[in-house]
Design a protein around this motif. Structure first.
Motif, PDB file in Angstrom:
ATOM      1  N   GLN A   1       0.831  -1.207   0.000  1.00  0.00           N
ATOM      2  CA  GLN A   1       0.000   0.000   0.000  1.00  0.00           C
ATOM      3  C   GLN A   1       0.866   1.258   0.000  1.00  0.00           C
ATOM      4  O   GLN A   1       0.538   2.258  -0.652  1.00  0.00           O
ATOM      5  N   GLY A   2       1.985   1.202   0.727  1.00  0.00           N
ATOM      6  CA  GLY A   2       2.894   2.343   0.746  1.00  0.00           C
ATOM      7  C   GLY A   2       3.528   2.601  -0.614  1.00  0.00           C
ATOM      8  O   GLY A   2       3.676   3.752  -1.039  1.00  0.00           O
ATOM      9  N   LEU A   3       3.900   1.527  -1.311  1.00  0.00           N
ATOM     10  CA  LEU A   3       4.488   1.681  -2.641  1.00  0.00           C
ATOM     11  C   LEU A   3       3.492   2.319  -3.611  1.00  0.00           C
ATOM     12  O   LEU A   3       3.863   3.181  -4.421  1.00  0.00           O
ATOM     13  N   MET A   4       2.247   1.914  -3.518  1.00  0.00           N
ATOM     14  CA  MET A   4       1.244   2.478  -4.427  1.00  0.00           C
ATOM     15  C   MET A   4       0.904   3.919  -4.063  1.00  0.00           C
ATOM     16  O   MET A   4       0.669   4.750  -4.951  1.00  0.00           O
ATOM     17  N   LEU A   5       0.895   4.225  -2.769  1.00  0.00           N
ATOM     18  CA  LEU A   5       0.750   5.623  -2.367  1.00  0.00           C
ATOM     19  C   LEU A   5       1.943   6.439  -2.868  1.00  0.00           C
ATOM     20  O   LEU A   5       1.793   7.587  -3.303  1.00  0.00           O
ATOM     21  N   GLY A   6       3.118   5.838  -2.834  1.00  0.00           N
ATOM     22  CA  GLY A   6       4.312   6.501  -3.340  1.00  0.00           C
ATOM     23  C   GLY A   6       4.224   6.839  -4.812  1.00  0.00           C
ATOM     24  O   GLY A   6       4.827   7.818  -5.266  1.00  0.00           O
ATOM     25  N   GLY A   7       3.472   6.046  -5.574  1.00  0.00           N
ATOM     26  CA  GLY A   7       3.275   6.379  -6.983  1.00  0.00           C
ATOM     27  C   GLY A   7       2.592   7.719  -7.163  1.00  0.00           C
ATOM     28  O   GLY A   7       2.954   8.515  -8.042  1.00  0.00           O
ATOM     29  N   LEU A   8       1.595   7.991  -6.320  1.00  0.00           N
ATOM     30  CA  LEU A   8       0.914   9.285  -6.380  1.00  0.00           C
ATOM     31  C   LEU A   8       1.859  10.410  -5.980  1.00  0.00           C
ATOM     32  O   LEU A   8       1.903  11.457  -6.632  1.00  0.00           O
ATOM     33  N   TYR A   9       2.642  10.193  -4.927  1.00  0.00           N
ATOM     34  CA  TYR A   9       3.589  11.212  -4.499  1.00  0.00           C
ATOM     35  C   TYR A   9       4.651  11.465  -5.571  1.00  0.00           C
ATOM     36  O   TYR A   9       5.096  12.603  -5.761  1.00  0.00           O
ATOM     37  N   ALA A  10       5.061  10.408  -6.262  1.00  0.00           N
ATOM     38  CA  ALA A  10       6.037  10.579  -7.339  1.00  0.00           C
ATOM     39  C   ALA A  10       5.464  11.450  -8.452  1.00  0.00           C
ATOM     40  O   ALA A  10       6.169  12.305  -9.018  1.00  0.00           O
ATOM     41  N   LEU A  11       4.188  11.267  -8.765  1.00  0.00           N
ATOM     42  CA  LEU A  11       3.559  12.117  -9.784  1.00  0.00           C
ATOM     43  C   LEU A  11       3.491  13.565  -9.320  1.00  0.00           C
ATOM     44  O   LEU A  11       3.680  14.493 -10.113  1.00  0.00           O
ATOM     45  N   PHE A  12       3.186  13.768  -8.020  1.00  0.00           N
ATOM     46  CA  PHE A  12       3.198  15.124  -7.488  1.00  0.00           C
ATOM     47  C   PHE A  12       4.562  15.788  -7.721  1.00  0.00           C
ATOM     48  O   PHE A  12       4.644  16.964  -8.058  1.00  0.00           O
ATOM     49  N   ALA A  13       5.624  15.017  -7.532  1.00  0.00           N
ATOM     50  CA  ALA A  13       6.976  15.581  -7.533  1.00  0.00           C
ATOM     51  C   ALA A  13       7.585  15.705  -8.915  1.00  0.00           C
ATOM     52  O   ALA A  13       8.516  16.485  -9.112  1.00  0.00           O
TER      53      ALA A  13
ATOM     54  N   ILE B   1      14.394  14.048  -1.136  1.00  0.00           N
ATOM     55  CA  ILE B   1      14.876  12.705  -0.822  1.00  0.00           C
ATOM     56  C   ILE B   1      15.550  12.088  -2.047  1.00  0.00           C
ATOM     57  O   ILE B   1      16.621  11.480  -1.955  1.00  0.00           O
ATOM     58  N   GLY B   2      14.930  12.233  -3.208  1.00  0.00           N
ATOM     59  CA  GLY B   2      15.462  11.607  -4.410  1.00  0.00           C
ATOM     60  C   GLY B   2      16.633  12.344  -5.028  1.00  0.00           C
ATOM     61  O   GLY B   2      17.476  11.731  -5.680  1.00  0.00           O
ATOM     62  N   GLY B   3      16.689  13.658  -4.836  1.00  0.00           N
ATOM     63  CA  GLY B   3      17.726  14.468  -5.467  1.00  0.00           C
ATOM     64  C   GLY B   3      17.088  15.476  -6.401  1.00  0.00           C
ATOM     65  O   GLY B   3      16.355  15.095  -7.327  1.00  0.00           O
ATOM     66  N   MET B   4      17.352  16.749  -6.178  1.00  0.00           N
ATOM     67  CA  MET B   4      16.717  17.824  -6.953  1.00  0.00           C
ATOM     68  C   MET B   4      17.007  17.658  -8.441  1.00  0.00           C
ATOM     69  O   MET B   4      18.157  17.562  -8.862  1.00  0.00           O
ATOM     70  N   GLY B   5      15.949  17.600  -9.240  1.00  0.00           N
ATOM     71  CA  GLY B   5      16.098  17.508 -10.688  1.00  0.00           C
ATOM     72  C   GLY B   5      16.213  16.096 -11.224  1.00  0.00           C
ATOM     73  O   GLY B   5      16.303  15.911 -12.440  1.00  0.00           O
ATOM     74  N   SER B   6      16.190  15.072 -10.372  1.00  0.00           N
ATOM     75  CA  SER B   6      16.323  13.685 -10.812  1.00  0.00           C
ATOM     76  C   SER B   6      14.946  13.037 -10.907  1.00  0.00           C
ATOM     77  O   SER B   6      14.205  12.993  -9.926  1.00  0.00           O
ATOM     78  N   PHE B   7      14.603  12.505 -12.086  1.00  0.00           N
ATOM     79  CA  PHE B   7      13.298  11.887 -12.270  1.00  0.00           C
ATOM     80  C   PHE B   7      13.210  10.533 -11.562  1.00  0.00           C
ATOM     81  O   PHE B   7      12.251  10.261 -10.849  1.00  0.00           O
ATOM     82  N   TRP B   8      14.216   9.690 -11.755  1.00  0.00           N
ATOM     83  CA  TRP B   8      14.208   8.407 -11.061  1.00  0.00           C
ATOM     84  C   TRP B   8      14.350   8.620  -9.552  1.00  0.00           C
ATOM     85  O   TRP B   8      13.806   7.860  -8.753  1.00  0.00           O
ATOM     86  N   GLY B   9      15.077   9.665  -9.171  1.00  0.00           N
ATOM     87  CA  GLY B   9      15.165   9.997  -7.760  1.00  0.00           C
ATOM     88  C   GLY B   9      13.807  10.354  -7.189  1.00  0.00           C
ATOM     89  O   GLY B   9      13.460   9.945  -6.072  1.00  0.00           O
ATOM     90  N   SER B  10      13.009  11.112  -7.967  1.00  0.00           N
ATOM     91  CA  SER B  10      11.664  11.463  -7.510  1.00  0.00           C
ATOM     92  C   SER B  10      10.785  10.225  -7.402  1.00  0.00           C
ATOM     93  O   SER B  10       9.982  10.096  -6.469  1.00  0.00           O
ATOM     94  N   PHE B  11      10.937   9.298  -8.353  1.00  0.00           N
ATOM     95  CA  PHE B  11      10.147   8.072  -8.298  1.00  0.00           C
ATOM     96  C   PHE B  11      10.495   7.265  -7.051  1.00  0.00           C
ATOM     97  O   PHE B  11       9.607   6.845  -6.294  1.00  0.00           O
ATOM     98  N   VAL B  12      11.784   7.065  -6.808  1.00  0.00           N
ATOM     99  CA  VAL B  12      12.212   6.311  -5.629  1.00  0.00           C
ATOM    100  C   VAL B  12      11.860   7.063  -4.347  1.00  0.00           C
ATOM    101  O   VAL B  12      11.421   6.472  -3.356  1.00  0.00           O
ATOM    102  N   GLY B  13      12.030   8.396  -4.363  1.00  0.00           N
ATOM    103  CA  GLY B  13      11.672   9.197  -3.195  1.00  0.00           C
ATOM    104  C   GLY B  13      10.197   9.076  -2.861  1.00  0.00           C
ATOM    105  O   GLY B  13       9.816   9.032  -1.682  1.00  0.00           O
ATOM    106  N   GLY B  14       9.346   9.016  -3.894  1.00  0.00           N
ATOM    107  CA  GLY B  14       7.919   8.820  -3.657  1.00  0.00           C
ATOM    108  C   GLY B  14       7.644   7.485  -2.991  1.00  0.00           C
ATOM    109  O   GLY B  14       6.818   7.382  -2.067  1.00  0.00           O
ATOM    110  N   MET B  15       8.357   6.430  -3.451  1.00  0.00           N
ATOM    111  CA  MET B  15       8.182   5.114  -2.834  1.00  0.00           C
ATOM    112  C   MET B  15       8.588   5.145  -1.359  1.00  0.00           C
ATOM    113  O   MET B  15       7.903   4.594  -0.499  1.00  0.00           O
ATOM    114  N   ILE B  16       9.714   5.792  -1.082  1.00  0.00           N
ATOM    115  CA  ILE B  16      10.204   5.848   0.300  1.00  0.00           C
ATOM    116  C   ILE B  16       9.226   6.593   1.195  1.00  0.00           C
ATOM    117  O   ILE B  16       8.884   6.126   2.293  1.00  0.00           O
TER     118      ILE B  16
END
Length: 288
Positions: free
Chosen positions: A10-22, A233-248
């Motif tokens: 459930q946290g990973l899927m919530l992180g998907g929404l946060y990743a889109l926000f970011a 968390i993921g790193g400013m300007g990093s897309f994969w960082g934002s995705f992983v940061g959303g998961m975290i």
């Protein structure tokens, strides 16, 4: 054990929404070093536009997204060309002030139009549909779709910036604006395209957010905080960082809610602070 596996899922899927926000925030910062403090309010604006289309016109959520996303791109392009291009400087203060003012305007317009009542986008049962897994676990169709959308958005942005002429223009203007101008790259147009894409992603995030939970005009600052935390968390300007940061962030909040209903949001903030202490540049810092 199964309950903890479910909590992480459930946290990973919530992180998907946060990743889109970011994601849009990461794009704007990565290309033009602009921090958009109206980002969260644009998410809520897109959600309310989706609500208006589905509630008043009877359009389905996918049809609403098909209308909102192109309008969001156009709005972002015009906003950058007409306003934000004049405050893109080495000093971040002008852009912070302008976008803060824009956030205040958006909030008050939404309050005037929709009152302070909470609303949600009718998804035709999609918000309650689930997929059965092994061991009696289930996952929601909408959260899974949101996670896949975030992954595709990340993959798409990474491909654009790494393998297209537009992406090369993004990188050139980000690295050296003056040199890019000498090479014939119009920075104002490139900046506007970046903001248009960023706001289009915000449109997608807003529709999905409005389908997942209730929305209110005052919700924007909360979404902005989540987006900032994910990007940092993921790193400013990093897309994969934002995705992983959303998961975290999503998993941290989910575990917090699992331990105690009042600890969910706090757990996310604590993980954010811990990330700042341990790795202040982020997990995947953008390098030159």
């Amino acid at each position: 054990m199964l309950s903890w596996i479910d909590t992480v899922l459930q946290g990973l899927m919530l992180g998907g929404l946060y990743a889109l926000f970011a994601m849009g925030l990461a794009l704007m910062f990565g290309v033009m070093r602009l921090v958009n403090t109206a980002h969260g309010d644009l998410v809520i604006l897109a959600a309310f536009l989706g609500f208006l289309l589905t509630d008043s016109l009877g359009i389905g959520p996918l049809g609403a997204a098909a209308l909102v996303v192109p309008c969001a791109f156009l709005f972002g392009y015009v906003l950058q060309r007409g306003v934000l291009n004049f405050v893109v400087t080495r000093d971040p203060l002008p852009s912070l002030v302008v976008t803060f003012g824009m956030a205040t305007v958006v909030q008050n317009l939404l309050l005037e139009a929709f009152s302070a009542d909470s609303r949600s986008i009718a998804a035709g049962g999609l918000e309650t549909a689930s997929i059965p897994l092994a061991g009696g676990l289930t996952v929601g169709v909408l959260p899974v779709f949101t996670l896949l959308t975030a992954f595709c958005a990340t993959l798409g942005l990474q491909w654009i910036t790494g393998h297209t002429a537009l992406g090369r223009a993004f990188r050139a203007t980000s690295d050296d604006r003056e040199a890019a101008l000498l090479m014939g790259i119009g920075d104002r147009h490139i900046y506007a395209l970046a903001t248009g894409i960023a706001v289009a992603i915000v449109g997608v995030a807003g529709i999905l957010h409005g389908m997942r939970t209730t929305i209110a005009p005052s919700d924007g600052p909360v979404q902005l905080i989540y987006a900032f935390e994910v990007v940092i968390i993921g790193g400013m300007g990093s897309f994969w960082g934002s995705f992983v940061g959303g998961m975290i962030l999503g998993v941290a909040q989910s575990i917090g809610f699992r331990l105690d209903p009042g600890w969910g949001i706090l757990a996310g903030h604590l993980v954010f602070v811990l990330a700042l202490i341990v790795r202040p540049s982020g997990l995947f810092p953008k390098t030159r």
